[in-house]
Design a protein around this motif. Structure first.
Motif, PDB file in Angstrom:
ATOM      1  N   ASP A 119      -8.275  59.798  86.403  1.00 15.75           N
ATOM      2  CA  ASP A 119      -9.186  60.888  86.071  1.00 15.75           C
ATOM      3  C   ASP A 119      -8.713  61.568  84.777  1.00 15.75           C
ATOM      4  O   ASP A 119      -7.565  62.029  84.690  1.00 15.75           O
ATOM      5  CB  ASP A 119      -9.215  61.890  87.224  1.00 15.75           C
ATOM      6  N   VAL A 120      -9.619  61.654  83.778  1.00 14.85           N
ATOM      7  CA  VAL A 120      -9.253  62.220  82.475  1.00 14.85           C
ATOM      8  C   VAL A 120      -8.883  63.698  82.608  1.00 14.85           C
ATOM      9  O   VAL A 120      -7.916  64.173  81.988  1.00 14.85           O
ATOM     10  CB  VAL A 120     -10.402  62.031  81.471  1.00 14.85           C
ATOM     11  N   ARG A 121      -9.632  64.423  83.418  1.00 10.15           N
ATOM     12  CA  ARG A 121      -9.329  65.855  83.563  1.00 10.15           C
ATOM     13  C   ARG A 121      -7.946  66.064  84.181  1.00 10.15           C
ATOM     14  O   ARG A 121      -7.187  66.948  83.756  1.00 10.15           O
ATOM     15  CB  ARG A 121     -10.394  66.511  84.437  1.00 10.15           C
ATOM     16  N   ARG A 122      -7.594  65.243  85.171  1.00 12.22           N
ATOM     17  CA  ARG A 122      -6.283  65.364  85.804  1.00 12.22           C
ATOM     18  C   ARG A 122      -5.163  64.988  84.836  1.00 12.22           C
ATOM     19  O   ARG A 122      -4.072  65.557  84.885  1.00 12.22           O
ATOM     20  CB  ARG A 122      -6.223  64.487  87.051  1.00 12.22           C
ATOM     21  N   LEU A 123      -5.456  64.019  83.935  1.00 11.30           N
ATOM     22  CA  LEU A 123      -4.468  63.677  82.911  1.00 11.30           C
ATOM     23  C   LEU A 123      -4.178  64.877  82.018  1.00 11.30           C
ATOM     24  O   LEU A 123      -3.018  65.116  81.631  1.00 11.30           O
ATOM     25  CB  LEU A 123      -4.978  62.502  82.062  1.00 11.30           C
ATOM     26  N   GLN A 124      -5.219  65.630  81.683  1.00  9.76           N
ATOM     27  CA  GLN A 124      -5.010  66.802  80.831  1.00  9.76           C
ATOM     28  C   GLN A 124      -4.265  67.899  81.583  1.00  9.76           C
ATOM     29  O   GLN A 124      -3.497  68.674  80.987  1.00  9.76           O
ATOM     30  CB  GLN A 124      -6.356  67.315  80.307  1.00  9.76           C
ATOM     31  N   VAL A 125      -4.465  67.987  82.892  1.00  9.87           N
ATOM     32  CA  VAL A 125      -3.695  68.939  83.693  1.00  9.87           C
ATOM     33  C   VAL A 125      -2.214  68.540  83.677  1.00  9.87           C
ATOM     34  O   VAL A 125      -1.327  69.389  83.508  1.00  9.87           O
ATOM     35  CB  VAL A 125      -4.236  68.991  85.138  1.00  9.87           C
ATOM     36  N   LEU A 126      -1.925  67.261  83.882  1.00 11.23           N
ATOM     37  CA  LEU A 126      -0.535  66.780  83.821  1.00 11.23           C
ATOM     38  C   LEU A 126       0.074  67.102  82.460  1.00 11.23           C
ATOM     39  O   LEU A 126       1.232  67.563  82.375  1.00 11.23           O
ATOM     40  CB  LEU A 126      -0.498  65.271  84.069  1.00 11.23           C
ATOM     41  N   ARG A 127      -0.672  66.869  81.415  1.00  9.22           N
ATOM     42  CA  ARG A 127      -0.175  67.154  80.061  1.00  9.22           C
ATOM     43  C   ARG A 127       0.182  68.627  79.916  1.00  9.22           C
ATOM     44  O   ARG A 127       1.216  68.988  79.327  1.00  9.22           O
ATOM     45  CB  ARG A 127      -1.231  66.749  79.037  1.00  9.22           C
TER      46      ARG A 127
ATOM     47  N   GLY B 118       5.343  59.779  84.256  1.00 10.42           N
ATOM     48  CA  GLY B 118       4.729  61.031  83.815  1.00 10.42           C
ATOM     49  C   GLY B 118       4.713  61.150  82.304  1.00 10.42           C
ATOM     50  O   GLY B 118       3.728  61.603  81.705  1.00 10.42           O
ATOM     51  N   ARG B 119       5.854  60.756  81.662  1.00 12.67           N
ATOM     52  CA  ARG B 119       5.899  60.791  80.187  1.00 12.67           C
ATOM     53  C   ARG B 119       4.868  59.837  79.590  1.00 12.67           C
ATOM     54  O   ARG B 119       4.193  60.158  78.615  1.00 12.67           O
ATOM     55  CB  ARG B 119       7.301  60.444  79.693  1.00 12.67           C
ATOM     56  N   LEU B 120       4.751  58.648  80.180  1.00 17.91           N
ATOM     57  CA  LEU B 120       3.799  57.657  79.683  1.00 17.91           C
ATOM     58  C   LEU B 120       2.366  58.198  79.739  1.00 17.91           C
ATOM     59  O   LEU B 120       1.621  58.121  78.751  1.00 17.91           O
ATOM     60  CB  LEU B 120       3.910  56.378  80.511  1.00 17.91           C
ATOM     61  N   LEU B 121       2.017  58.752  80.886  1.00 18.89           N
ATOM     62  CA  LEU B 121       0.645  59.256  81.026  1.00 18.89           C
ATOM     63  C   LEU B 121       0.412  60.493  80.165  1.00 18.89           C
ATOM     64  O   LEU B 121      -0.695  60.702  79.663  1.00 18.89           O
ATOM     65  CB  LEU B 121       0.348  59.563  82.493  1.00 18.89           C
ATOM     66  N   THR B 122       1.446  61.301  79.984  1.00 15.47           N
ATOM     67  CA  THR B 122       1.303  62.478  79.117  1.00 15.47           C
ATOM     68  C   THR B 122       1.007  62.055  77.672  1.00 15.47           C
ATOM     69  O   THR B 122       0.187  62.671  76.982  1.00 15.47           O
ATOM     70  CB  THR B 122       2.573  63.339  79.162  1.00 15.47           C
ATOM     71  N   GLU B 123       1.705  61.010  77.208  1.00 13.68           N
ATOM     72  CA  GLU B 123       1.448  60.514  75.848  1.00 13.68           C
ATOM     73  C   GLU B 123       0.005  60.018  75.721  1.00 13.68           C
ATOM     74  O   GLU B 123      -0.676  60.280  74.724  1.00 13.68           O
ATOM     75  CB  GLU B 123       2.428  59.393  75.514  1.00 13.68           C
ATOM     76  N   HIS B 124      -0.459  59.288  76.733  1.00 12.95           N
ATOM     77  CA  HIS B 124      -1.845  58.807  76.690  1.00 12.95           C
ATOM     78  C   HIS B 124      -2.834  59.966  76.801  1.00 12.95           C
ATOM     79  O   HIS B 124      -3.895  59.944  76.167  1.00 12.95           O
ATOM     80  CB  HIS B 124      -2.080  57.793  77.813  1.00 12.95           C
TER      81      HIS B 124
END
Length: 295
Positions: free
Chosen positions: A3-11, A62-68
């Motif tokens: 989920d793109v929105r959840r990725l931005q929350v993780l970031r 987590g770092r990988l997904l944060t970069e993406h």
């Protein structure tokens, strides 16, 4: 699929260093942030954060997904900016159709103005003579077309914006019996041989309807494909012709041009615009520029 929105929350959590700080930044409650991260971890199938004191830090995943997520954020921002440019008419494509005599008098000055106002706009410009461009607008193949139609004519899905009334003039050989008159009653041309200057369609209909109102049908002895050629035939003594003022920019020296009355044939020139295109800045800008060109 992540989920793109959840990725931005993780970031937001990773960059701020804690769930509480991310919640304050995004305007959510800390529990809502934790729920979003947990849902993302379930989608990813791996832990994304680990606790460190009162804060958190990302795992390798987590770092990988944060970069993406950062890359996706930049792409979304670029997409939003491009969409805004398109919506405001600063970029994009505008398909315009026109007939020959409208080219230099209306379309050219209008496009010069709109290109100054919308420099990133690409204009697909095509002349349609002798075809009628209105069907292209109705089918969505063109955004705007210059057309000749009666003032009160309506078409489903297309708005006709009146630009000007283009009156016809009679073109006579210099030695013609009526050449000395300043204005000629249309009925006086009933017995003449005529040089056709129009293809079948709304422009020719304007002339034929005026002649019918004057009580006759023109006797076309010669057909011509354009106004310049029609004037050459008139100068050669092959007949008289009716040509609109927009078509008389270059006048043959062997002819005289006179006003016609009772009735005066007049073709109504419109901009045909799809209803769906009205309100778009580039289309509205072009309409304003076309109106200015008629003044």
């Amino acid at each position: 699929m992540l989920d793109v929105r959840r990725l931005q929350v993780l970031r937001a959590v990773v960059t701020s260093g804690s769930v509480t700080a991310a919640a304050a930044h995004l305007g959510y409650t800390p529990s809502a942030i934790s729920q979003q991260v947990a849902a993302l971890e379930k989608q990813a199938g791996v832990a994304l954060l680990e606790r460190v004191g009162r804060g958190v830090r990302p795992t390798a995943a987590g770092r990988l997904l944060t970069e993406h997520a950062a890359a996706i954020g930049r792409q979304l921002a670029a997409a939003e900016a491009a969409l805004a440019d398109l919506r405001e008419g600063r970029t994009g494509r505008l398909a315009v159709r026109y007939f020959a005599t409208a080219g230099s008098t209306l379309v050219a000055p209008a496009l010069a103005r709109i290109r100054a106002d919308f420099p990133g706009l690409r204009v697909d410009l095509r002349m349609t003579d002798p075809d009628d461009p209105l069907p292209e607008v109705a089918r969505g193949h063109a955004d705007l077309a210059i057309v000749v139609r009666p003032r009160d004519k309506r078409h489903d899905g297309v708005r006709l914006v009146h630009l000007l009334d283009d009156a016809y003039r009679v073109v006579l050989p210099t030695g013609h019996r009526l050449a000395a008159k300043r204005a000629i009653d249309l009925a006086e041309l009933a017995g003449e041989r005529w040089v056709g200057s129009e293809s079948p369609g709304p422009c020719l209909d304007t002339v034929l309807e005026a002649c019918a109102a004057a009580g006759f049908s023109p006797d076309f002895a010669v057909e011509s494909g354009d106004y310049a050629t029609a004037q050459g035939f008139v100068a050669a003594g092959l007949g008289v012709s009716m040509i609109p003022l927009m078509g008389l920019a270059g006048r043959h020296p062997g002819t005289v041009v006179r006003r016609v009355r009772n009735p005066e044939p007049v073709r109504a020139v419109h901009a045909a615009v799809r209803d769906a295109s009205l309100g778009q800045p580039a289309v509205e800008g072009l309409l304003a520029a076309l109106r200015a060109a008629t003044m």
